[in-house]
Scaffold this motif. Structure first.
Motif, PDB file in Angstrom:
ATOM      1  N   VAL A  17       0.916  -1.354   0.051  1.00  0.00           N
ATOM      2  CA  VAL A  17      -0.320  -0.147  -0.001  1.00  0.00           C
ATOM      3  C   VAL A  17       0.841   1.251  -0.033  1.00  0.00           C
ATOM      4  N   THR A  18       1.784   1.172   0.914  1.00  0.00           N
ATOM      5  CA  THR A  18       2.859   2.490   0.964  1.00  0.00           C
ATOM      6  C   THR A  18       3.500   2.761  -0.427  1.00  0.00           C
ATOM      7  N   ARG A  19       4.085   1.698  -0.964  1.00  0.00           N
ATOM      8  CA  ARG A  19       4.417   1.738  -2.186  1.00  0.00           C
ATOM      9  C   ARG A  19       3.724   2.107  -3.201  1.00  0.00           C
ATOM     10  N   TYR A  20       2.431   1.814  -3.468  1.00  0.00           N
ATOM     11  CA  TYR A  20       1.442   2.373  -4.273  1.00  0.00           C
ATOM     12  C   TYR A  20       1.199   3.561  -4.103  1.00  0.00           C
ATOM     13  N   LEU A  21       0.849   4.278  -2.867  1.00  0.00           N
ATOM     14  CA  LEU A  21       0.676   5.587  -2.621  1.00  0.00           C
ATOM     15  C   LEU A  21       1.861   6.325  -2.979  1.00  0.00           C
ATOM     16  N   GLN A  22       3.057   5.807  -2.665  1.00  0.00           N
ATOM     17  CA  GLN A  22       4.228   6.788  -2.981  1.00  0.00           C
ATOM     18  C   GLN A  22       4.525   7.030  -4.599  1.00  0.00           C
ATOM     19  N   ALA A  23       3.940   5.908  -5.408  1.00  0.00           N
ATOM     20  CA  ALA A  23       4.227   6.078  -6.687  1.00  0.00           C
ATOM     21  C   ALA A  23       3.008   6.336  -7.641  1.00  0.00           C
ATOM     22  N   HIS A  24       1.740   6.658  -6.628  1.00  0.00           N
ATOM     23  CA  HIS A  24       0.556   6.878  -7.316  1.00  0.00           C
ATOM     24  C   HIS A  24       0.651   8.008  -8.335  1.00  0.00           C
ATOM     25  N   ARG A  25      -0.477   8.024  -9.415  1.00  0.00           N
ATOM     26  CA  ARG A  25      -0.357   8.905 -10.346  1.00  0.00           C
ATOM     27  C   ARG A  25      -0.818  10.353  -9.989  1.00  0.00           C
ATOM     28  N   THR A 372     -21.416  -9.489 -16.909  1.00  0.00           N
ATOM     29  CA  THR A 372     -20.593  -8.337 -16.748  1.00  0.00           C
ATOM     30  C   THR A 372     -19.090  -9.343 -16.378  1.00  0.00           C
ATOM     31  N   SER A 373     -18.109  -8.731 -16.871  1.00  0.00           N
ATOM     32  CA  SER A 373     -16.753  -9.358 -16.474  1.00  0.00           C
ATOM     33  C   SER A 373     -15.897  -8.387 -15.835  1.00  0.00           C
ATOM     34  N   LEU A 374     -15.099  -8.977 -15.072  1.00  0.00           N
ATOM     35  CA  LEU A 374     -14.012  -8.251 -14.263  1.00  0.00           C
ATOM     36  C   LEU A 374     -12.608  -8.894 -14.604  1.00  0.00           C
ATOM     37  N   ARG A 375     -11.752  -8.289 -15.085  1.00  0.00           N
ATOM     38  CA  ARG A 375     -10.272  -8.837 -15.045  1.00  0.00           C
ATOM     39  C   ARG A 375      -9.283  -7.993 -14.446  1.00  0.00           C
ATOM     40  N   GLY A 376      -8.693  -8.542 -13.359  1.00  0.00           N
ATOM     41  CA  GLY A 376      -7.606  -8.015 -12.352  1.00  0.00           C
ATOM     42  C   GLY A 376      -6.256  -8.472 -12.836  1.00  0.00           C
ATOM     43  N   HIS A 377      -5.269  -8.033 -13.101  1.00  0.00           N
ATOM     44  CA  HIS A 377      -4.150  -8.240 -13.511  1.00  0.00           C
ATOM     45  C   HIS A 377      -3.021  -8.151 -12.278  1.00  0.00           C
ATOM     46  N   GLY A 378      -2.498  -9.189 -11.445  1.00  0.00           N
ATOM     47  CA  GLY A 378      -1.733  -9.349 -10.595  1.00  0.00           C
ATOM     48  C   GLY A 378      -2.585 -10.143  -9.348  1.00  0.00           C
ATOM     49  N   MET A 388      -6.795  -1.819  -4.456  1.00  0.00           N
ATOM     50  CA  MET A 388      -8.410  -1.619  -4.281  1.00  0.00           C
ATOM     51  C   MET A 388      -8.289  -0.766  -2.829  1.00  0.00           C
ATOM     52  N   ILE A 389      -7.893  -1.077  -1.914  1.00  0.00           N
ATOM     53  CA  ILE A 389      -8.054  -0.489  -0.541  1.00  0.00           C
ATOM     54  C   ILE A 389      -7.473   0.981  -0.431  1.00  0.00           C
ATOM     55  N   THR A 390      -6.302   1.188  -1.540  1.00  0.00           N
ATOM     56  CA  THR A 390      -5.665   2.466  -1.645  1.00  0.00           C
ATOM     57  C   THR A 390      -6.689   3.646  -2.423  1.00  0.00           C
ATOM     58  N   GLU A 391      -7.269   2.879  -3.591  1.00  0.00           N
ATOM     59  CA  GLU A 391      -8.126   3.804  -4.115  1.00  0.00           C
ATOM     60  C   GLU A 391      -9.367   3.941  -3.442  1.00  0.00           C
ATOM     61  N   ALA A 392      -9.918   3.142  -2.631  1.00  0.00           N
ATOM     62  CA  ALA A 392     -10.779   3.389  -1.731  1.00  0.00           C
ATOM     63  C   ALA A 392     -10.631   4.567  -0.944  1.00  0.00           C
ATOM     64  N   ALA A 393      -9.444   4.410  -0.374  1.00  0.00           N
ATOM     65  CA  ALA A 393      -9.019   5.634   0.530  1.00  0.00           C
ATOM     66  C   ALA A 393      -9.022   7.028  -0.137  1.00  0.00           C
ATOM     67  N   LEU A 394      -8.435   6.822  -1.318  1.00  0.00           N
ATOM     68  CA  LEU A 394      -8.443   8.238  -2.162  1.00  0.00           C
ATOM     69  C   LEU A 394      -9.596   8.506  -2.421  1.00  0.00           C
ATOM     70  N   ARG A 427     -10.170   1.442 -12.688  1.00  0.00           N
ATOM     71  CA  ARG A 427      -9.741   1.152 -14.306  1.00  0.00           C
ATOM     72  C   ARG A 427      -8.696   2.307 -14.597  1.00  0.00           C
ATOM     73  N   MET A 428      -8.631   3.260 -14.179  1.00  0.00           N
ATOM     74  CA  MET A 428      -7.424   4.241 -14.175  1.00  0.00           C
ATOM     75  C   MET A 428      -6.087   3.601 -13.572  1.00  0.00           C
ATOM     76  N   SER A 429      -6.089   2.571 -12.802  1.00  0.00           N
ATOM     77  CA  SER A 429      -4.815   1.954 -12.162  1.00  0.00           C
ATOM     78  C   SER A 429      -4.009   1.412 -13.217  1.00  0.00           C
ATOM     79  N   GLY A 430      -4.983   0.907 -14.298  1.00  0.00           N
ATOM     80  CA  GLY A 430      -4.266   0.049 -15.422  1.00  0.00           C
ATOM     81  C   GLY A 430      -4.219  -1.498 -14.917  1.00  0.00           C
ATOM     82  N   ARG A 431      -4.685  -1.704 -13.775  1.00  0.00           N
ATOM     83  CA  ARG A 431      -4.724  -3.239 -13.233  1.00  0.00           C
ATOM     84  C   ARG A 431      -6.164  -3.946 -13.799  1.00  0.00           C
ATOM     85  N   PHE A 432      -7.172  -2.947 -13.836  1.00  0.00           N
ATOM     86  CA  PHE A 432      -8.346  -3.709 -13.841  1.00  0.00           C
ATOM     87  C   PHE A 432      -9.241  -3.254 -15.204  1.00  0.00           C
ATOM     88  N   GLU A 433      -9.922  -4.384 -15.628  1.00  0.00           N
ATOM     89  CA  GLU A 433     -10.567  -4.200 -17.016  1.00  0.00           C
ATOM     90  C   GLU A 433     -12.172  -4.568 -16.350  1.00  0.00           C
TER      91      GLU A 433
END
Length: 452
Positions: A17-25, A372-378, A388-394, A427-433
């Motif tokens: 989570v910390t790494r993702y926050l630090q490098a967030h767009r 409905t389809s969800l695809r997550g990469h990772g 997911m939790i970081t984007e929810a917090a933001l 979606r904007m994270s690039g990890r989900f479709e």
């Protein structure tokens, strides 16, 4: 004052989570602090991620397990959102929720403990609405994907069936079923939460949490047994078979709470609020039901695999429940809390979810089916959960853009609190479709075809 506090930052998921926050767009638009109980581990995390603790990231030493309530509140009230990664939540989570609800500080966590969610709803939901605090449990793989696919399917049905002249007309949603395929590991924290539930939580609390609609404010229609040996995905051909998904009981309870909150809000809202607001909260309808399972594929062999997997899971659960040596062995051979896979393994994981939702029967109208389809990469339990939790917090930092229930506060669910705001952030994270469309042909031709 930091915007976000990562509580439990030195754990494995906390580091992600910390790494993702630090490098967030959007890194320049928010500030954050990291918190943990070990000064040494915090210093190691700062060095590992090259955090600027002089000008940028604040470091807080706090022990949720042992510090007094006053110190915890003094830490919490300085931020806007707490990402709480300290579990098991039955053991450690309640004081953090209490501090947040008292001080109007939003709270997101990763719990899969329905019994704990039921407890904090009973204790702090009313207070959170008074302080307009957003408290959203289960903001990781438990239970964001399940909540999202049910939400998107209901939205697609409304678009397909609501007359264009009366867009506010409610369209009833019937049965909704999700089939999951995934590659990823089980975290040490998940295993510890399971052991806590079996050894520390009163049996009455566990039984109550297992009841249908146990955390929904509204009792829903009868549902099929939540535990079956063989599942099938409705409508589509060839038939998809599946087994018990261990996460399903909590995911189903979360989706049922989403349904119940929307039903209650829809019935209590004035027509002016319900029809004019861009953050309108649409109820799914009184006939909505939801289930999910682990997909084993199509054909007779897939059905046999599903049965064998389900039997194996039931036997394992019974052994863990009633045999202390089995729990001892699980603790010895299972993943340790705070450990996790390498970055390479994180990248090789994935989750695929296919949801089929049908409209409720209505006079003079054929049943409509949505895929409905969800695809997550990772890795879903680690890497995607951290995202997911970081984007929810933001999302909590942009309250005015949230659905009306999110703006009101309370103990909510991912979709009632964040709705399409969270979908778009993922979606904007690039990890989900995501893809959702009305099915015109029962033959499963795959995503992107027959799209409405």
């Amino acid at each position: 004052m930091p915007d976000i506090l990562v509580l439990g930052a030195t754990g494995y998921t906390g580091r992600l989570v910390t790494r993702y926050l630090q490098a967030h767009r959007d890194r320049g638009t928010f500030t954050f602090a990291i918190a943990g109980r070990s000064r040494t581990k915090l210093a190691h995390l700062v060095a590992e991620l090259k955090l600027d603790v002089v000008n940028d990231v604040e470091v807080v030493e706090v022990d949720v397990m042992n510090d007094d309530e006053e110190k915890l509140e003094s830490v919490v009230r300085r931020v806007k959102v707490v990402i709480n990664l300290v579990g098991p939540y039955w053991r450690y989570g309640t004081p953090v929720v209490r501090a947040c609800a008292r001080n109007g500080v939003h709270h997101v966590d990763l719990t899969g403990e329905t019994h704990w969610v039921k407890h904090i709803i009973e204790q702090y939901d009313y207070l959170a609405t008074k302080t307009r605090t957003i408290i959203v449990p289960a903001c990781g793989f438990d239970s964001v994907p399940s909540d999202i696919v049910a939400h998107l399917s209901a939205k697609t049905l409304r678009a397909a069936l609501s007359p264009s002249s009366s867009p506010s007309v409610q369209v009833g949603v019937g049965h909704s079923a999700s089939a999951f395929r995934l590659v990823g590991g089980i975290s040490g924290g998940t295993l510890e939460s399971m052991m806590c539930a079996l050894e520390e939580v009163p049996s009455a609390a566990l039984r109550s949490a297992r009841e249908a609609y146990s955390i929904s404010p509204v009792q829903g229609p009868p549902v099929r047994s939540p535990i079956r040996l063989l599942y099938t995905l409705p409508y589509l051909l060839p038939k998809t078979y599946g087994s018990i998904l261990p996460l399903a009981p909590h995911d189903v309870a979360t989706v049922q709470r989403t349904w119940g909150l929307l039903e209650r809000f829809s019935s209590s809202s004035s027509p002016q609020v319900a029809s004019d607001s861009p953050q309108e909260a649409h109820a799914y309808g009184p006939e909505f039901t939801y289930e999910e399972f682990l997909s084993t594929g199509t054909g007779p062999l897939a059905a046999l695999r599903a049965l064998a997997t389900s039997v194996g899971l039931v036997v394992t659960f019974l052994c863990l429940t009633y045999l202390a040596p089995a729990r001892w062995l699980a603790k010895k051979v299972g993943p340790a809390s705070g450990s996790g896979p390498s970055d390479l393994k994180l990248e090789k994981g994935f989750v695929r979810c296919t949801n089929i939702t049908s409209s409720a029967p209505a006079p003079g109208r054929e049943v409509t089916h949505v895929k409905t389809s969800l695809r997550g990469h990772g890795d879903p339990g680690y890497l995607l959960t951290a995202i997911m939790i970081t984007e929810a917090a933001l999302a909590c930092l942009t309250t005015s853009t949230l659905p009306l229930l999110g703006q009101k506060g309370g103990v909510l669910t991912p979709m009632t609190a964040f709705g399409d705001v969270l979908v778009e952030r993922l979606r904007m994270s690039g990890r989900f479709e995501f893809e959702s469309f009305v099915v015109r042909d029962r033959r499963d031709v795959g995503e992107g075809r027959k799209r409405r």
